[in-house]
Design a protein around this motif. Structure first.
Motif, PDB file in Angstrom:
ATOM      1  N   GLY A  55       0.871  -0.928   0.055  1.00  9.69           N
ATOM      2  CA  GLY A  55      -0.103   0.340   0.121  1.00  9.69           C
ATOM      3  C   GLY A  55       0.460   1.258  -0.049  1.00  9.69           C
ATOM      4  N   VAL A  56       1.792   1.560   1.009  1.00 11.66           N
ATOM      5  CA  VAL A  56       2.549   2.259   0.964  1.00 11.66           C
ATOM      6  C   VAL A  56       3.929   2.543  -0.399  1.00 11.66           C
ATOM      7  N   ILE A  61       3.784   5.534  -5.577  1.00 11.55           N
ATOM      8  CA  ILE A  61       3.807   5.995  -6.854  1.00 11.55           C
ATOM      9  C   ILE A  61       3.130   6.803  -7.417  1.00 11.55           C
ATOM     10  N   ALA A  62       2.311   6.774  -6.988  1.00  8.71           N
ATOM     11  CA  ALA A  62       0.742   7.966  -7.017  1.00  8.71           C
ATOM     12  C   ALA A  62       1.502   9.349  -6.762  1.00  8.71           C
ATOM     13  N   VAL A  63       2.451   9.539  -5.821  1.00 11.98           N
ATOM     14  CA  VAL A  63       2.920  10.707  -5.912  1.00 11.98           C
ATOM     15  C   VAL A  63       3.609  10.964  -5.926  1.00 11.98           C
ATOM     16  N   LEU A  64       4.679  10.217  -6.735  1.00 11.61           N
ATOM     17  CA  LEU A  64       5.160  10.466  -8.289  1.00 11.61           C
ATOM     18  C   LEU A  64       5.031  10.972  -9.493  1.00 11.61           C
ATOM     19  N   THR A  69       5.261  12.583 -14.655  1.00  6.59           N
ATOM     20  CA  THR A  69       4.650  13.114 -15.933  1.00  6.59           C
ATOM     21  C   THR A  69       5.280  14.474 -16.216  1.00  6.59           C
ATOM     22  N   GLY A  70       6.294  14.899 -16.001  1.00 10.14           N
ATOM     23  CA  GLY A  70       6.844  16.361 -16.083  1.00 10.14           C
ATOM     24  C   GLY A  70       6.385  17.020 -15.250  1.00 10.14           C
TER      25      GLY A  70
END
Length: 153
Positions: A55-56, A61-64, A69-70
């Motif tokens: 989960g972490v 991943i979602a935060v990064l 995407t730039g």
């Protein structure tokens, strides 16, 4: 087939439905399906042992994604660091990570506390529309509170 754990999961499914909490509904339903199809002994120990780390990782991943995407780059980071609020956020991020580290210590030393932490998380998710990232940070906060109690005894 319909035993105490299934009843508990069913109640959580209903609470999730009433609270319109999709995460709680998906989690309870998924666990019920795993138990019904007989994969409980193969799947649940692995998910229980590694699920928080997974989960972490997914949250990280979602935060990064904006970096990938730039949308966020070094310029935006440097611009943000000019803001007083960014420094508050930086400090909060450090504090939460350090508090959560102590949560791991507490869960290792006192595993039965997990029951209360999980129940607290379920209540927050179901009743207050919280997000179920709480057990680890909750354990860290509990650890800090317990250390404070020891100091003042």
């Amino acid at each position: 087939m319909f035993n105490q754990p299934m009843l508990f999961l069913f109640i959580l499914l209903i609470i999730g439905f009433i609270a319109k909490n999709q995460s709680l509904m998906i989690a309870a339903f998924s666990l019920m399906v795993i138990k019904i199809i007989g994969l409980e002994s193969k799947v649940l120990p692995t998910v229980g042992a590694k699920g928080i780390n997974w989960g972490v990782t997914v949250i990280t991943i979602a935060v990064l994604v904006p970096i990938a995407t730039g949308d966020i780059g070094f310029k935006q980071l440097l611009d943000a660091m000019k803001s007083f609020y960014a420094w508050i956020a930086l400090g909060a991020g450090i504090a939460v990570a350090l508090i959560a580290k102590n949560g791991l210590v507490l869960l290792a030393e006192d595993p039965h506390i997990t029951t209360a932490l999980v129940f607290g998380t379920i209540l927050a998710v179901a009743l207050f529309n919280g997000v179920a990232v709480g057990p680890l940070i909750g354990a860290g906060i509990a650890y800090l509170a317990m250390q404070m109690v020891k100091i003042f005894q």
